[in-house]
Design an enzyme around this catalytic site. Structure first.
Site, short mmCIF file in Angstrom:
data_model
loop_
_atom_site.label_atom_id
_atom_site.label_comp_id
_atom_site.label_asym_id
_atom_site.label_seq_id
_atom_site.Cartn_x
_atom_site.Cartn_y
_atom_site.Cartn_z
CG ASN A 117 24.60 -12.36 16.84
OD1 ASN A 117 23.48 -12.13 16.36
ND2 ASN A 117 25.20 -11.54 17.69
CD1 TRP A 118 23.15 -15.64 10.93
CD2 TRP A 118 21.04 -15.54 10.17
NE1 TRP A 118 22.90 -16.82 10.26
CE2 TRP A 118 21.61 -16.77 9.78
CE3 TRP A 118 19.73 -15.25 9.82
CZ2 TRP A 118 20.89 -17.71 9.03
CZ3 TRP A 118 19.01 -16.19 9.08
CH2 TRP A 118 19.60 -17.40 8.70
CE LYS A 119 27.17 -9.19 15.62
NZ LYS A 119 28.36 -8.35 15.84
CG HIS A 146 25.89 -9.03 21.19
ND1 HIS A 146 26.39 -7.85 20.69
CD2 HIS A 146 26.54 -10.03 20.55
CE1 HIS A 146 27.31 -8.14 19.77
NE2 HIS A 146 27.42 -9.45 19.67
CD GLU A 149 26.71 -5.78 17.75
OE1 GLU A 149 25.67 -6.38 17.43
OE2 GLU A 149 27.83 -6.03 17.26
CD GLU A 169 30.42 -11.98 20.96
OE1 GLU A 169 30.51 -12.73 19.98
OE2 GLU A 169 29.63 -11.02 21.01
N GLY A 190 33.59 -7.26 14.79
CA GLY A 190 33.39 -6.57 13.51
C GLY A 190 34.59 -5.76 13.06
CB SER A 231 37.35 -10.60 14.06
OG SER A 231 36.88 -9.26 14.02
N GLY A 245 29.80 -13.61 14.12
CA GLY A 245 28.94 -12.58 13.55
C GLY A 245 29.01 -12.60 12.03
N GLY A 246 29.79 -11.69 11.47
CA GLY A 246 29.83 -11.51 10.01
C GLY A 246 30.02 -12.80 9.22
P1 13P Z 1 31.97 -10.57 14.25
O1 13P Z 1 32.22 -12.03 14.09
O2 13P Z 1 31.31 -9.93 13.05
O3 13P Z 1 33.19 -9.83 14.73
O4 13P Z 1 30.87 -10.41 15.42
C1 13P Z 1 31.07 -11.08 16.60
C2 13P Z 1 29.84 -11.00 17.40
O5 13P Z 1 29.47 -9.94 17.89
C3 13P Z 1 29.04 -12.23 17.55
O6 13P Z 1 28.05 -12.06 18.52
#
Ligand code: 13P
Length: 261
Positions: free
Chosen positions: A15-17, A100, A102, A172, A178, A218, A239-240
């Site tokens: 997930n590149w966000k 998600h 967020e 999640e 994050g 994470s 994510g990251g």
């Molecule tokens: P991180 O891997 O950056 O913690 O993000 C997880 C996430 O929200 C994937 O959708």
């Protein structure tokens, strides 16, 4: 019959966000695509921001790497400024991330809206990756099970049971996203067991035995192997670390761990 013997194909999604516009997406996919293509036995999914999906598709179209959107609206077309419809995604994306944390926390998405989106995704041949997860204050107040139950029952209500194999659930925990503080495999296993039990209550154990449940929060190249070794964790939503070549290592960790079991 218990679903314990079912083998589910692992799925790792990045997930590149809100990162990588079209030219950055192009450059990054060029860096990782060959390596990703070579890893067998795992579904590999890249989820760029909407504006970069077409650029990504131009590279991944003929590969075994799938694309996912990060969100969509449930309607097919109309006066919904700024939204993307399932008809627009179909043909470019196989998956769509929905609900998600967020989107829930920052953009006010409710279980009811996520549910409408999940139904719409399935109706348009997109595979929904529906996210659920408790906040730290929920966990500290021993409310994890209640929060997960509300989200699962609300977001995943009324799905056609013959389409459940296309459903992916991402657990999640919000406190792990994050933060660099991943859930322990024990924590992830416990909550994923709750999710599976809820799905079983809603649709029956047999109908939901093929639903894949990912862990997200994470996930890194350093902890992927341990997470992947847990039989209940069918994959990762990253994510990251999906913005770096470490994503390839994470995908490989799941492919290898799951091919052994
Ligand atoms: P991180 O891997 O950056 O913690 O993000 C997880 C996430 O929200 C994937 O959708």
């Amino acid at each position: 019959m218990s679903g314990a013997a079912i083998r589910r194909r692992p799925i790792v999604a990045g997930n590149w966000k809100m990162n990588f516009g079209p030219s950055d997406a192009h450059a990054f996919i060029i860096r990782i695509l060959d390596d990703l293509e070579r890893i067998a036995g795992v579904d590999r999914v890249i989820c760029p921001p909407a504006i970069s999906i077409a650029a990504a598709h131009a590279l991944t179209g003929a590969s075994g790497v799938a694309l996912g959107a990060q969100n969509m609206y449930d309607a097919e077309r109309g006066a919904f400024t700024g939204e993307i419809s399932p008809l627009m995604l179909r043909g470019l994306c196989e998956y769509v991330i929905l609900g998600h944390s967020e989107r829930r926390a920052l953009f006010g998405e409710t279980d009811e809206l996520v549910n409408r989106k999940a139904l719409s995704a399935l109706a348009h041949d997109l595979k929904p990756i529906v996210c659920v997860g408790e906040r730290l204050e929920d966990r500290d107040a021993n409310l994890t099970e209640r929060v997960i139950s509300t989200q699962v029952r609300g977001s995943l209500a009324g799905l056609p049971s013959e389409r459940l194999n296309d459903l992916v659930v991402a657990y999640e925990p919000v406190w792990a996203i994050g933060t660099g503080r991943a859930a322990t495999t024990q924590d992830a296993r416990d909550v994923i067991a709750i999710i599976r039990a809820l799905l079983g209550e809603m649709y029956g154990d047999e109908a939901t035995a093929g639903v894949r449940v990912q862990y997200g929060g994470s996930v890194t190249a350093a902890n992927a192997r341990e997470l992947a070794a847990e039989p209940e964790i069918d994959g990762a939503l990253v994510g990251g670390a999906s913005l770096t070549v470490d994503f390839v290592d994470i995908v490989r960790a799941f492919a290898e761990a799951k091919s052994l079991g």
